[in-house]
Scaffold this motif. Structure first.
Motif, short mmCIF file in Angstrom:
data_model
loop_
_atom_site.label_atom_id
_atom_site.label_comp_id
_atom_site.label_asym_id
_atom_site.label_seq_id
_atom_site.Cartn_x
_atom_site.Cartn_y
_atom_site.Cartn_z
N GLU A 1 34.45 -14.59 94.40
CA GLU A 1 33.36 -15.22 94.40
C GLU A 1 34.24 -17.08 94.77
OE1 GLU A 1 32.73 -16.23 90.09
OE2 GLU A 1 33.95 -14.57 89.80
N ASN A 2 33.52 -18.14 94.87
CA ASN A 2 34.50 -19.56 95.72
C ASN A 2 35.15 -19.57 94.46
OD1 ASN A 2 32.43 -20.41 96.78
ND2 ASN A 2 30.97 -19.51 95.27
N GLY A 3 36.10 -19.18 95.48
CA GLY A 3 37.77 -19.81 94.97
C GLY A 3 38.87 -18.58 94.24
N LYS A 4 38.22 -16.98 94.12
CA LYS A 4 38.49 -16.28 92.96
C LYS A 4 37.83 -15.08 93.64
CE LYS A 4 36.95 -15.84 88.87
NZ LYS A 4 36.67 -16.50 87.33
N ILE A 5 39.33 -13.84 93.52
CA ILE A 5 38.44 -12.54 93.23
C ILE A 5 39.41 -12.06 91.75
CG2 ILE A 5 40.76 -12.31 94.39
CD1 ILE A 5 39.63 -9.66 95.78
N SER A 6 38.24 -11.08 91.22
CA SER A 6 38.42 -10.93 89.88
C SER A 6 38.37 -9.50 90.09
CB SER A 6 38.31 -11.62 89.03
OG SER A 6 36.70 -11.34 89.15
N ALA A 7 38.91 -8.70 89.00
CA ALA A 7 38.71 -7.12 89.02
C ALA A 7 38.88 -6.41 87.58
CB ALA A 7 39.32 -6.42 90.01
N MET A 8 37.81 -5.41 87.28
CA MET A 8 37.60 -5.03 85.96
C MET A 8 37.85 -3.45 86.14
SD MET A 8 35.04 -7.95 84.26
CE MET A 8 36.24 -6.81 82.31
N ILE B 1 42.98 -13.12 90.57
CA ILE B 1 42.98 -14.24 91.66
C ILE B 1 42.94 -15.62 91.94
CG2 ILE B 1 44.96 -14.43 93.69
CD1 ILE B 1 45.65 -11.55 93.75
N PRO B 2 43.36 -16.64 91.39
CA PRO B 2 43.18 -18.22 92.15
C PRO B 2 43.06 -18.95 93.23
CG PRO B 2 44.54 -18.27 90.18
CD PRO B 2 44.57 -16.59 90.96
N ILE C 1 45.53 -9.18 75.16
CA ILE C 1 46.73 -8.83 74.72
C ILE C 1 47.19 -9.16 76.46
CG2 ILE C 1 48.79 -6.86 74.89
CD1 ILE C 1 46.72 -4.99 73.89
N ARG C 2 48.10 -9.94 76.11
CA ARG C 2 48.23 -10.82 77.67
C ARG C 2 50.18 -11.00 77.94
NH1 ARG C 2 44.16 -14.70 78.82
NH2 ARG C 2 43.65 -14.33 76.49
N GLN C 3 50.36 -11.55 78.67
CA GLN C 3 51.80 -11.54 78.63
C GLN C 3 52.65 -12.95 78.27
OE1 GLN C 3 54.67 -8.16 80.75
NE2 GLN C 3 55.06 -8.81 78.36
N ASN C 4 51.43 -13.75 79.26
CA ASN C 4 51.78 -15.18 78.90
C ASN C 4 51.11 -15.94 78.33
OD1 ASN C 4 54.28 -14.95 80.36
ND2 ASN C 4 53.67 -14.10 81.97
N GLU C 5 50.87 -17.09 77.98
CA GLU C 5 50.00 -17.97 77.26
C GLU C 5 48.61 -18.72 78.38
OE1 GLU C 5 49.18 -19.13 73.87
OE2 GLU C 5 51.15 -18.73 73.59
N ASP C 6 47.57 -18.30 78.40
CA ASP C 6 46.26 -18.53 79.18
C ASP C 6 46.56 -18.06 80.79
OD1 ASP C 6 46.05 -20.48 77.61
OD2 ASP C 6 47.30 -21.46 78.38
N ASP C 7 47.36 -16.68 80.69
CA ASP C 7 47.49 -15.73 81.71
C ASP C 7 46.17 -15.15 81.35
OD1 ASP C 7 47.88 -13.99 83.86
OD2 ASP C 7 49.57 -13.30 82.94
N PRO C 8 45.10 -15.33 83.05
CA PRO C 8 43.86 -14.81 82.88
C PRO C 8 44.20 -12.88 83.23
CG PRO C 8 44.54 -15.90 84.83
CD PRO C 8 45.59 -16.11 83.94
N ASN C 9 44.94 -12.30 83.48
CA ASN C 9 45.33 -11.61 83.32
C ASN C 9 45.44 -10.58 82.33
OD1 ASN C 9 44.80 -11.08 86.15
ND2 ASN C 9 47.56 -11.19 86.80
N ARG C 10 44.83 -9.78 81.44
CA ARG C 10 44.73 -9.33 79.90
C ARG C 10 43.93 -8.07 80.14
NH1 ARG C 10 41.12 -13.29 81.09
NH2 ARG C 10 38.93 -13.28 79.96
N ILE C 11 44.28 -7.52 78.51
CA ILE C 11 43.61 -6.53 78.47
C ILE C 11 43.35 -6.39 76.87
CG2 ILE C 11 44.10 -3.97 77.71
CD1 ILE C 11 46.27 -3.90 79.41
N VAL C 12 41.98 -5.75 77.07
CA VAL C 12 41.38 -5.89 75.09
C VAL C 12 41.06 -4.44 74.54
CG1 VAL C 12 39.89 -7.87 75.93
CG2 VAL C 12 38.86 -5.61 76.48
N VAL C 13 41.31 -4.16 73.53
CA VAL C 13 41.29 -3.27 73.29
C VAL C 13 40.56 -2.83 71.80
CG1 VAL C 13 42.43 -1.21 71.91
CG2 VAL C 13 43.65 -2.21 73.40
#
Length: 398
Positions: A173-180, A192-193, A380-392
């Motif tokens: 989409e505009n300005g980024k690529i995302s995946a799940m 990736i923004p 769960i994420r490694q850094n504050e406000d990191d868009p990359n995350r895992i939800v359980v």
């Protein structure tokens, strides 16, 4: 006849890159063939080169290798041989780390001193055409793309089904690529923004009219979402060696071009629940969080597992500086020293799913676990406000 020299490791590297698309070993009526095309330097081809192509009906891989000392009757020659036998031969000769003499006539003869392997010609394979440009292209650093795919695909399931949990959804989409990806119990999201998206077909049309200006994708034509098998896309990024990669996206084929190597992956025609998964992420509004060294978390889980009979794990706040891990039978209690923020909810998780999720992250760094309520997943994420995350997802306390 086409004869040339090639280094054994160059051949092995090219074969390794297409191995993801070599069909299974030939059975009755099957064909595990690959195409080997050899080119002699000419006006159309600037250097002597070999091109290997494999296609298993779902994914196609093309790789090139340099060749030298060409002696040939024609400028180009093609032959089809068993992919698995070529793979075995290439890896065996690679261990010798030497120059090979390859002669192609009716068969392919690979020789090194007194060592010789002859691969017989097999049935010609069918390949995808790569002459039509994709709808959109994005160029980025290869390491960024590989990390993006590896994280986003880490939660896909194994069993194929109509819900598509064995797949990965990728959205441009505009300005980024995302995946799940998701197996129904945990879900990974990566993005990736600030990427530059090119609309290839419009750009080609502009150039055909004498206009060289690059055309950027228009908002009304995005987003575009494609669905790929998780195993395929993970395997596809394993052997990308150049600094930059260009991905091409359209509704039928996902393209990866890295240097002269090209991978085409057929998209899956499955109603992947990407929007539903995104809604779950949006509902996880953080009310509290705890942060700890990941290796300390694994140590605590190791203590918990001593008496674990079922992967039932209650995580709760234990004072101002600790989180408690407790099993259903309450025989074991393990504590993790951590920093805390906000109202931390008590949650019950499947310990195996939690541990698998945590294993994706760098173990020598801190991990952040966010809670919303006992009925909502933890994030769960490694850094504050990191868009990359895992939800359980939570499980019942019963």
């Amino acid at each position: 006849m086409f004869q040339f020299h090639a280094h054994s490791k160059e051949l092995a590297d090219a074969v390794r890159k297409i191995s993801i698309a070599i069909p299974p070993a030939s059975q009755k009526g099957g064909n595990d063939g690959i195409k080997l095309a050899l080119y002699k330097e000419s006006k159309k081809v600037p250097n002597d080169m070999g091109v290997l192509l494999a296609y298993d009906g779902k994914i196609q891989a093309v790789s090139t290798m340099p060749i030298q000392d060409v002696s040939a009757d024609e400028d180009m020659m093609e032959i089809h041989v068993s992919g698995r036998k070529m793979e075995a031969a290439a890896y065996a000769f690679a261990a010798l780390d030497t120059i090979l003499e390859v002669t192609i006539n009716k068969d392919v003869e690979i020789r090194c001193g007194n060592n010789k392997v002859t691969l017989q010609q097999c049935q010609e394979i069918v390949a995808l055409k790569n002459n039509l440009p994709p709808s959109f292209e994005i160029t980025m650093d290869t390491n960024d793309f590989v990390d993006f795919i590896n994280f986003a695909s880490c939660c896909h399931g194994e069993e194929k089904g109509s819900r598509g949990f064995h797949c990965v959804g990728i959205r441009v989409e505009n300005g980024k690529i995302s995946a799940m990806s998701s197996n129904g119990t945990r879900c990974a999201y990566a993005e990736i923004p600030n990427v530059k998206i090119r609309q290839v077909n419009k750009a080609a049309a502009k150039k055909a009219n004498g206009e060289e200006k690059e055309v950027v994708q228009e908002e009304k034509e995005l987003p575009i979402t494609v669905v790929l098998e998780g195993k395929q896309i993970k395997n596809a990024v394993k052997n990308l060696t150049k600094e930059k990669v260009t991905i091409g996206v359209d509704s039928k084929i996902f393209r990866i071009k890295c240097g002269t190597d090209v991978i085409l992956i057929l998209t899956q025609e499955i109603a992947y629940p990407m929007d539903a998964l995104l809604q779950i992420l949006e509902k996880c509004q953080k009310t509290g969080a705890w942060k700890a060294q990941l290796n300390k978390v694994f140590q605590a889980l190791g203590i918990y597992e001593i008496t674990m009979e079922k992967p039932w794990l209650k995580i709760s706040k234990s004072g101002e500086g600790q989180i408690s891990f407790q099993g259903k039978d309450e025989q074991t209690n393990a504590a993790v020293v951590c920093a805390q923020e906000g109202e931390i909810s008590t949650v019950v998780l499947n310990e195996k799913e939690l541990k698998t999720s945590l294993s994706i992250f760098a173990k020598d760094q801190d991990i952040i676990v966010e809670t919303s309520s006992k009925a909502l997943p933890v994030v769960i994420r490694q850094n504050e406000d990191d868009p990359n995350r895992i939800v359980v997802m939570p499980i019942t306390e019963d």
